[in-house]
Design a protein around this motif. Structure first.
Motif, mmCIF file in Angstrom:
data_model
loop_
_atom_site.group_PDB
_atom_site.id
_atom_site.type_symbol
_atom_site.label_atom_id
_atom_site.label_comp_id
_atom_site.label_asym_id
_atom_site.label_seq_id
_atom_site.Cartn_x
_atom_site.Cartn_y
_atom_site.Cartn_z
ATOM 1 N N TYR A 123 31.026 26.403 31.687
ATOM 2 C CA TYR A 123 30.830 27.566 30.817
ATOM 3 C C TYR A 123 32.088 28.438 30.777
ATOM 4 O O TYR A 123 32.779 28.619 31.782
ATOM 5 C CB TYR A 123 29.655 28.418 31.311
ATOM 6 N N GLY A 124 32.348 29.000 29.615
ATOM 7 C CA GLY A 124 33.379 30.012 29.487
ATOM 8 C C GLY A 124 33.186 30.800 28.204
ATOM 9 O O GLY A 124 32.977 30.205 27.149
ATOM 10 N N ARG A 125 33.221 32.102 28.294
ATOM 11 C CA ARG A 125 33.157 32.933 27.085
ATOM 12 C C ARG A 125 34.586 33.189 26.630
ATOM 13 O O ARG A 125 35.183 34.221 26.896
ATOM 14 C CB ARG A 125 32.401 34.230 27.371
ATOM 15 N N THR A 126 35.127 32.214 25.934
ATOM 16 C CA THR A 126 36.549 32.207 25.600
ATOM 17 C C THR A 126 36.851 32.653 24.176
ATOM 18 O O THR A 126 38.008 32.741 23.786
ATOM 19 C CB THR A 126 37.116 30.796 25.817
ATOM 20 N N GLY A 127 35.807 32.915 23.373
ATOM 21 C CA GLY A 127 36.023 33.412 22.026
ATOM 22 C C GLY A 127 36.256 32.302 21.012
ATOM 23 O O GLY A 127 36.207 31.113 21.313
ATOM 24 N N ARG A 128 36.531 32.725 19.786
ATOM 25 C CA ARG A 128 36.656 31.777 18.678
ATOM 26 C C ARG A 128 37.618 32.313 17.627
ATOM 27 O O ARG A 128 37.684 33.520 17.377
ATOM 28 C CB ARG A 128 35.283 31.545 18.038
ATOM 29 N N LEU A 129 38.347 31.390 16.998
ATOM 30 C CA LEU A 129 39.230 31.695 15.872
ATOM 31 C C LEU A 129 38.737 30.960 14.640
ATOM 32 O O LEU A 129 38.344 29.797 14.714
ATOM 33 C CB LEU A 129 40.664 31.257 16.178
ATOM 34 N N GLN A 130 38.798 31.637 13.483
ATOM 35 C CA GLN A 130 38.440 31.024 12.206
ATOM 36 C C GLN A 130 39.478 31.426 11.163
ATOM 37 O O GLN A 130 39.775 32.617 11.015
ATOM 38 C CB GLN A 130 37.065 31.506 11.733
ATOM 39 N N PRO A 131 40.037 30.469 10.426
ATOM 40 C CA PRO A 131 41.009 30.821 9.388
ATOM 41 C C PRO A 131 40.339 31.511 8.210
ATOM 42 O O PRO A 131 39.172 31.271 7.908
ATOM 43 C CB PRO A 131 41.590 29.464 8.974
ATOM 44 N N ILE A 132 41.087 32.365 7.537
ATOM 45 C CA ILE A 132 40.606 33.077 6.354
ATOM 46 C C ILE A 132 41.348 32.515 5.149
ATOM 47 O O ILE A 132 42.583 32.473 5.119
ATOM 48 C CB ILE A 132 40.844 34.580 6.494
ATOM 49 N N GLY A 141 48.634 32.570 19.177
ATOM 50 C CA GLY A 141 49.084 31.595 20.155
ATOM 51 C C GLY A 141 49.186 30.197 19.571
ATOM 52 O O GLY A 141 48.955 29.970 18.376
ATOM 53 N N ALA A 142 49.487 29.226 20.450
ATOM 54 C CA ALA A 142 49.768 27.870 19.986
ATOM 55 C C ALA A 142 48.525 27.128 19.547
ATOM 56 O O ALA A 142 48.590 26.273 18.659
ATOM 57 C CB ALA A 142 50.470 27.089 21.097
ATOM 58 N N PHE A 143 47.379 27.434 20.153
ATOM 59 C CA PHE A 143 46.150 26.708 19.812
ATOM 60 C C PHE A 143 45.389 27.515 18.763
ATOM 61 O O PHE A 143 44.414 28.220 19.059
ATOM 62 C CB PHE A 143 45.288 26.472 21.051
ATOM 63 N N ALA A 144 45.859 27.429 17.534
ATOM 64 C CA ALA A 144 45.274 28.196 16.438
ATOM 65 C C ALA A 144 45.343 27.366 15.167
ATOM 66 O O ALA A 144 46.281 26.584 14.975
ATOM 67 C CB ALA A 144 46.005 29.520 16.249
ATOM 68 N N PRO A 145 44.387 27.543 14.273
ATOM 69 C CA PRO A 145 44.376 26.742 13.045
ATOM 70 C C PRO A 145 45.357 27.282 12.003
ATOM 71 O O PRO A 145 45.708 28.463 12.007
ATOM 72 C CB PRO A 145 42.938 26.896 12.552
ATOM 73 N N LEU A 146 45.775 26.399 11.118
ATOM 74 C CA LEU A 146 46.527 26.844 9.960
ATOM 75 C C LEU A 146 45.641 27.737 9.102
ATOM 76 O O LEU A 146 44.454 27.481 8.939
ATOM 77 C CB LEU A 146 46.988 25.631 9.149
ATOM 78 N N SER A 147 46.215 28.805 8.555
ATOM 79 C CA SER A 147 45.429 29.747 7.763
ATOM 80 C C SER A 147 46.139 30.060 6.451
ATOM 81 O O SER A 147 47.261 30.593 6.459
ATOM 82 C CB SER A 147 45.200 31.049 8.535
ATOM 83 N N PRO A 148 45.520 29.746 5.308
ATOM 84 C CA PRO A 148 46.162 30.001 4.013
ATOM 85 C C PRO A 148 46.522 31.465 3.790
ATOM 86 O O PRO A 148 47.526 31.770 3.132
ATOM 87 C CB PRO A 148 45.108 29.529 3.000
ATOM 88 N N SER A 149 45.707 32.369 4.315
ATOM 89 C CA SER A 149 45.948 33.794 4.095
ATOM 90 C C SER A 149 46.926 34.387 5.097
ATOM 91 O O SER A 149 47.406 35.509 4.906
ATOM 92 C CB SER A 149 44.625 34.557 4.179
ATOM 93 N N GLY A 150 47.163 33.655 6.189
ATOM 94 C CA GLY A 150 47.988 34.208 7.258
ATOM 95 C C GLY A 150 47.198 35.045 8.246
ATOM 96 O O GLY A 150 47.791 35.650 9.152
ATOM 97 N N PHE A 151 45.877 35.078 8.094
ATOM 98 C CA PHE A 151 45.028 35.851 8.999
ATOM 99 C C PHE A 151 43.897 34.990 9.551
ATOM 100 O O PHE A 151 43.491 33.988 8.940
ATOM 101 C CB PHE A 151 44.434 37.066 8.277
ATOM 102 N N LEU A 152 43.383 35.408 10.706
ATOM 103 C CA LEU A 152 42.290 34.720 11.376
ATOM 104 C C LEU A 152 41.201 35.713 11.760
ATOM 105 O O LEU A 152 41.483 36.895 12.028
ATOM 106 C CB LEU A 152 42.772 34.037 12.654
#
Length: 346
Positions: A88-97, A132-143
């Motif tokens: 288990y880990g509450r490590t959060g989440r990233l989503q591209p916009i 950081g390095a482990f992040a998705p490509l984002s068309p808008s430049g924001f997550l």
């Protein structure tokens, strides 16, 4: 006072979690599963404990919030009792916009999260270059970055619950007669049996395929992109999933759809391009007709209860599901939301 006796049929995440809470509350529990612990959909690879968006609030979202906030203490107790790390880990989440409209919507939801998540987690918009390095490509430049999402390694979690139960004298057995009240947490095959028993469809199985890559990202946020969960686990793998197949020939067959998941994940996360595939999984997950967990007394069958239908959200919902089922079976206290009741899928 004699301890109540309870039989839990099914040793997936719902059955094991319910058995654990019942045992903690002093019940004499037996867990019965002819296939073994974590042998169904709870033995997969992904383990995303991801909340719904913080808007249009309802009982389902409130229940899920409670469960996600309970998770840290729940899994810490399990690990302390049995000595097995559940991952288990509450490590959060990233989503591209994707675009300006999505950016406006994401920023509006920041306010919703501030109110609805009780100040215990945040939903924010951040520049992609700050992730950081482990992040998705984002068309808008924001997550979108949220701190409520957690991750759980399904196989480790089931093993941790089995170890915690064993430490309390409870074993998972393949066969045994009913003893006391009976809780049916029997997954997708159980939903088919319930449909036969009630003479109407109350749920079905949805097949999923997933994969794991050898890539040690560290304790970083997971990613949700292009309909995929991309989960960095503490064991040095990244899990990718999953498909949702209403029709299938074999419950555990792997095919080109799994290859497509991997290709889509690499397209969104080029950092994974050279990571070798170390595992693949296919199985069938239980989806109740209501699309919510199916919880409560078995209509017309005294002393029998149902806990099923945790499609895609079973691990996230498990701590709260276990609590409300223990309340109902041990104390007769019914706090199940209307949308989660057995009747909601009938």
């Amino acid at each position: 006072m004699a301890m109540p006796e309870i039989t839990v049929r099914g040793a997936g995440i719902f059955g094991l979690s319910i058995a654990w809470v019942l045992t903690q509350r002093g019940a004499r529990v037996q867990v019965v599963d002819p296939f073994g612990a974590g042998s169904g959909s709870s033995g997969g690879l992904v383990g995303a404990l991801a909340p719904h968006v913080p808007e249009n609030w309802n009982d389902k979202k409130a229940f899920q919030l409670d469960s996600l906030l309970m998770a840290e203490a729940f899994w810490a107790d399990v690990q302390a009792a049995g000595g097995v790390d559940p991952g288990y880990g509450r490590t959060g989440r990233l989503q591209p916009i994707a675009d300006d409209h999505g950016l406006d919507l994401a920023r509006a939801r920041t306010e919703g999260a501030r109110d609805l998540w009780q100040g215990r987690a945040v939903w924010e918009v951040i520049p992609a270059d700050e992730a950081g390095a482990f992040a998705p490509l984002s068309p808008s430049g924001f997550l979108i970055w949220d701190t409520l999402t957690g991750r759980m390694h399904p196989r480790q979690a089931c093993a941790a619950l089995v170890a915690a139960l064993r430490a309390k004298g409870v074993e998972v057995v393949s066969d045994a007669p009913d003893r006391g009240a009976v809780i049916w947490a029997t997954g997708w095959l159980g939903l088919l049996e319930l449909s036969d028993a009630f003479g109407k469809p109350v749920g079905a199985g949805i097949k999923g395929q997933s994969a794991a890559l050898a890539y040690d990202a560290g304790p970083v946020p997971q990613v949700f992109v292009d309909g995929l969960h991309i989960i960095p686990h503490a064991n040095g793998t990244v899990a990718i999933g999953s498909t949702s197949e209403r029709e299938f020939d074999t419950p555990d067959g792997l095919d080109a759809q799994c290859d497509d998941l991997i290709a889509r994940a690499i397209a969104a996360m080029p950092v994974l391009a050279d990571a070798p595939v170390v595992d693949r999984w296919a199985g069938v997950r239980p989806r109740a007709r209501s699309r919510a967990p199916m919880l409560g007394a078995w209509p017309g069958r005294e002393g029998h209860f149902i806990a099923n239908g945790g499609f895609k959200i079973g691990f996230g919902m498990a701590p709260k599901v276990a609590d409300v089922m223990a309340d109902l079976v041990l104390d007769g206290r019914d706090t199940i939301p209307d949308g989660f009741r057995v009747q909601a899928s009938m």
